[in-house]
Design an enzyme around this catalytic site. Structure first.
Site, PDB file in Angstrom:
ATOM      1  N   LYS A 105       0.881  -1.125   0.070  1.00 32.85           N
ATOM      2  CA  LYS A 105       0.011  -0.014  -0.101  1.00 32.85           C
ATOM      3  C   LYS A 105       0.829   1.219   0.035  1.00 32.85           C
ATOM      4  CE  LYS A 105      -4.476   0.969   0.093  1.00 32.85           C
ATOM      5  NZ  LYS A 105      -5.324   0.125  -0.311  1.00 32.85           N
TER       6      LYS A 105
HETATM    7  P1  NAD Z   1     -12.799   7.839  -3.610  1.00 34.81           P
HETATM    8  O1  NAD Z   1     -11.604   8.757  -3.465  1.00 34.81           O
HETATM    9  O2  NAD Z   1     -12.925   7.439  -5.165  1.00 34.81           O
HETATM   10  O3  NAD Z   1     -14.135   7.981  -2.941  1.00 34.81           O
HETATM   11  C1  NAD Z   1     -13.955   8.337  -1.616  1.00 34.81           C
HETATM   12  C2  NAD Z   1     -15.281   8.704  -1.103  1.00 34.81           C
HETATM   13  O4  NAD Z   1     -15.441   8.901   0.405  1.00 34.81           O
HETATM   14  C3  NAD Z   1     -15.493  10.312  -1.803  1.00 34.81           C
HETATM   15  O5  NAD Z   1     -16.809  10.460  -1.935  1.00 34.81           O
HETATM   16  C4  NAD Z   1     -15.141  10.974  -0.530  1.00 34.81           C
HETATM   17  O6  NAD Z   1     -15.719  12.298  -0.372  1.00 34.81           O
HETATM   18  C5  NAD Z   1     -15.616  10.168   0.877  1.00 34.81           C
HETATM   19  N1  NAD Z   1     -15.172  10.530   2.084  1.00 34.81           N
HETATM   20  C6  NAD Z   1     -13.948  10.878   2.386  1.00 34.81           C
HETATM   21  N2  NAD Z   1     -13.899  11.210   3.703  1.00 34.81           N
HETATM   22  C7  NAD Z   1     -14.874  10.949   4.288  1.00 34.81           C
HETATM   23  C8  NAD Z   1     -15.712  11.091   5.435  1.00 34.81           C
HETATM   24  N3  NAD Z   1     -14.748  11.249   6.475  1.00 34.81           N
HETATM   25  N4  NAD Z   1     -16.694  10.670   5.564  1.00 34.81           N
HETATM   26  C9  NAD Z   1     -17.696  10.254   4.497  1.00 34.81           C
HETATM   27  N5  NAD Z   1     -17.117  10.213   3.237  1.00 34.81           N
HETATM   28  C10 NAD Z   1     -15.660  10.416   3.230  1.00 34.81           C
HETATM   29  O7  NAD Z   1     -12.217   6.538  -3.051  1.00 34.81           O
HETATM   30  P2  NAD Z   1     -12.572   4.997  -3.344  1.00 34.81           P
HETATM   31  O8  NAD Z   1     -11.338   4.259  -4.345  1.00 34.81           O
HETATM   32  O9  NAD Z   1     -14.065   4.832  -3.773  1.00 34.81           O
HETATM   33  O10 NAD Z   1     -12.363   4.361  -1.976  1.00 34.81           O
HETATM   34  C11 NAD Z   1     -13.192   4.182  -0.840  1.00 34.81           C
HETATM   35  C12 NAD Z   1     -12.908   3.156   0.168  1.00 34.81           C
HETATM   36  O11 NAD Z   1     -12.707   1.945  -0.688  1.00 34.81           O
HETATM   37  C13 NAD Z   1     -11.407   3.188   0.530  1.00 34.81           C
HETATM   38  O12 NAD Z   1     -11.490   2.560   1.980  1.00 34.81           O
HETATM   39  C14 NAD Z   1     -10.599   2.206  -0.049  1.00 34.81           C
HETATM   40  O13 NAD Z   1      -9.445   1.908   0.495  1.00 34.81           O
HETATM   41  C15 NAD Z   1     -11.571   1.256  -0.435  1.00 34.81           C
HETATM   42  N6  NAD Z   1     -11.081   0.391  -1.716  1.00 34.81           N
HETATM   43  C16 NAD Z   1     -10.967   1.092  -2.942  1.00 34.81           C
HETATM   44  C17 NAD Z   1     -10.646   0.370  -4.028  1.00 34.81           C
HETATM   45  C18 NAD Z   1     -10.682   0.809  -5.486  1.00 34.81           C
HETATM   46  O14 NAD Z   1     -10.295   0.201  -6.487  1.00 34.81           O
HETATM   47  N7  NAD Z   1     -10.893   2.096  -5.568  1.00 34.81           N
HETATM   48  C19 NAD Z   1     -10.473  -1.029  -3.840  1.00 34.81           C
HETATM   49  C20 NAD Z   1     -10.842  -1.551  -2.579  1.00 34.81           C
HETATM   50  C21 NAD Z   1     -11.183  -0.972  -1.598  1.00 34.81           C
END
Ligand code: NAD
Length: 437
Positions: A105
């Site tokens: 990561k």
């Molecule tokens: P992203 O940046 O596209 O979206 C994150 C979202 O969360 C945004 O809408 C943001 O405004 C919101 N956010 C941030 N802080 C916040 C808070 N304190 N309260 C409420 N909302 C909040 O990110 P993503 O890629 O969608 O990732 C989201 C989660 O999914 C993370 O935990 C990430 O580790 C996990 N994840 C993502 C992937 C991927 O392929 N993108 C894969 C596995 C896991």
């Protein structure tokens, strides 16, 4: 109130789960720590001519089954401990999903220790959502220049995470390739299609989570075509959350609330997630769902405790804690985010009979399709979208059934079962490499 620490809770979970596993002592101790963590200094010229220092980290928790694999996060709260914990979760996730990877990561955050109070406030407005594209690219280039010795298709393969996406992955591929002197598509996944990205990767985390939710509904005899509509709430309307909300809505599930970092909206008659996304996107960078006109404003905290069938935390870690776990009314929680539930909250949810789809299962669609992308890059061949989605669905369902089977057989929580399967595969890789001796 003690601040949530993802590393503490990830280690606690590891200690609890390994009680169920026959694990050699040397391997047990080794897996408590990352193999390697690199911290780098990133001096970056901003558009106004000033220079700012950022820190970047890359943690490789384990590379026994193959290269490290995991996303890169740009966020104000990124710390070394967080990056280490997330890399550890990636190891277990890759183990669970039978991928030939260990966990890695990365993260980038401002060098807070160099800033005074006023500068910190200004930086919060800039990083990461207020950055211009050129500034974001300079940060990304500097980061890759510094970590390039430890990444590569056979060493460690980054991917998108919070606040990074296909665009940054394209820049990473370009920077790494120019350092190497030839094009290296397999150094990163989640790239644009023109650079060897995979069809279906941008929606893979959301699609995989959607499949897991359908499996969970089926398992709990909750059908989507019943008289009373099944309801869902989604915290975090980004890459993962917005896709999940849209797919659930198309399946006839009523999305009653969504949120992002600026707050949320609630509409008991149901929201159209595609219109909400459009609304957010038309506001440009830093746009929000919280001012969507067709809903009532709610806080992120309120969203978590709404009366709903399905709750999808899809933002950051540590949002479900002992403080609010007892107030959660959802029947199913699908953890799209990594580490959204503290160990104390997890015990409460279990006592309350909530059906939890743990992070390493619910959000594994992203890394599974990242693996497909890496395979396609090695083959110099691209699969069509049907093949990607069919392979993903098959794997998500197969592993879901494996987790449920162990849950039933040993009478443990779904989380414990998923982690047992994931950790066991990594332990076996270690034993087979002679790491136990
Ligand atoms: P992203 O940046 O596209 O979206 C994150 C979202 O969360 C945004 O809408 C943001 O405004 C919101 N956010 C941030 N802080 C916040 C808070 N304190 N309260 C409420 N909302 C909040 O990110 P993503 O890629 O969608 O990732 C989201 C989660 O999914 C993370 O935990 C990430 O580790 C996990 N994840 C993502 C992937 C991927 O392929 N993108 C894969 C596995 C896991």
């Amino acid at each position: 109130m003690k601040k949530f620490n993802l590393l503490y809770s990830t280690l606690k979970l590891y200690e609890a789960v390994t009680k169920h596993i026959d694990i050699p002592p040397r391997i047990y101790q080794s897996l408590k720590k990352p193999e390697r963590v690199l911290k780098v200094r990133l001096p970056v010229r901003m558009d106004d001519g000033s220079y700012k220092i950022f820190y970047g980290w890359r943690s490789q928790h384990c590379t026994w089954p193959g290269p490290a694999k995991g996303g890169i996060r740009y966020h104000n709260d990124v710390t070394e401990d967080e990056v280490i914990a997330l890399s550890m979760l990636m190891t277990w996730k890759c183990g669970l999903m039978r991928l030939p990877y260990g966990g890695g990561k990365g993260g980038v955050a401002p060098a807070w220790d160099l800033l005074n109070h006023e500068e910190k406030q200004k930086m919060r407005e800039i990083f990461p959502l207020g950055l211009s594209k050129a500034e974001k690219k300079r940060i990304t280039d500097e980061y890759i220049e510094k970590i390039h010795p430890i990444i590569g298709p056979e060493k460690d393969v980054p991917a998108p995470d919070v606040n990074t996406g296909a665009e940054e992955m394209g820049w990473i591929m370009n920077k790494f390739s120019s350092i190497m002197g030839y094009t290296v598509p397999g150094v990163v996944t989640g790239k644009p299609l023109s650079l060897g990205g995979s069809l279906g990767r941008n929606k893979a985390t959301g699609f995989g989570c959607f499949i897991t939710i359908l499996n969970a509904l089926r398992f709990n005899d909750m059908t989507t075509d019943s008289h009373k509509k099944i309801t869902a709430t989604v915290q975090g309307f980004g890459n993962a959350g917005s896709v999940i909300a849209s797919l659930l809505n198309k399946k006839g599930i009523k999305i009653i609330a969504v949120s992002d970092s600026k707050g949320g909206i609630f509409n008991k008659k149901g929201l159209n997630p595609d219109l909400v996304l459009q609304h957010k996107l038309t506001q440009g960078l830093g746009g929000t769902v919280s001012n969507f006109p067709d809903g009532e404003k709610i806080t992120n905290e309120q969203l978590l405790t709404l009366k709903t069938d399905i709750l999808v935390p899809a933002a950051l870690e540590g949002v479900i804690t002992s403080r609010n776990a007892n107030k959660i009314k959802a029947k199913i929680i699908a953890e799209a985010a990594n580490g959204p539930t503290s160990p104390e909250a997890d015990a409460i949810l279990q006592d309350n009979g909530v059906f939890v789809m743990p992070d390493i299962l619910a959000n594994a669609g992203g890394v599974v399709v990242s693996y497909f992308e890496w395979v396609q890059n090695h083959e110099r061949y691209s699969w069509d979208l049907n093949k990607v989605n069919e392979e993903l669905e098959k794997r998500m369902t197969y592993i879901f059934n494996e987790v449920m089977e162990l849950t039933r057989k040993v009478k443990i929580s779904t989380r414990t079962a998923a982690y047992i399967i994931g950790i066991k595969r990594i332990v076996q890789a270690g034993i087979d490499r002679g790491k136990a001796l």
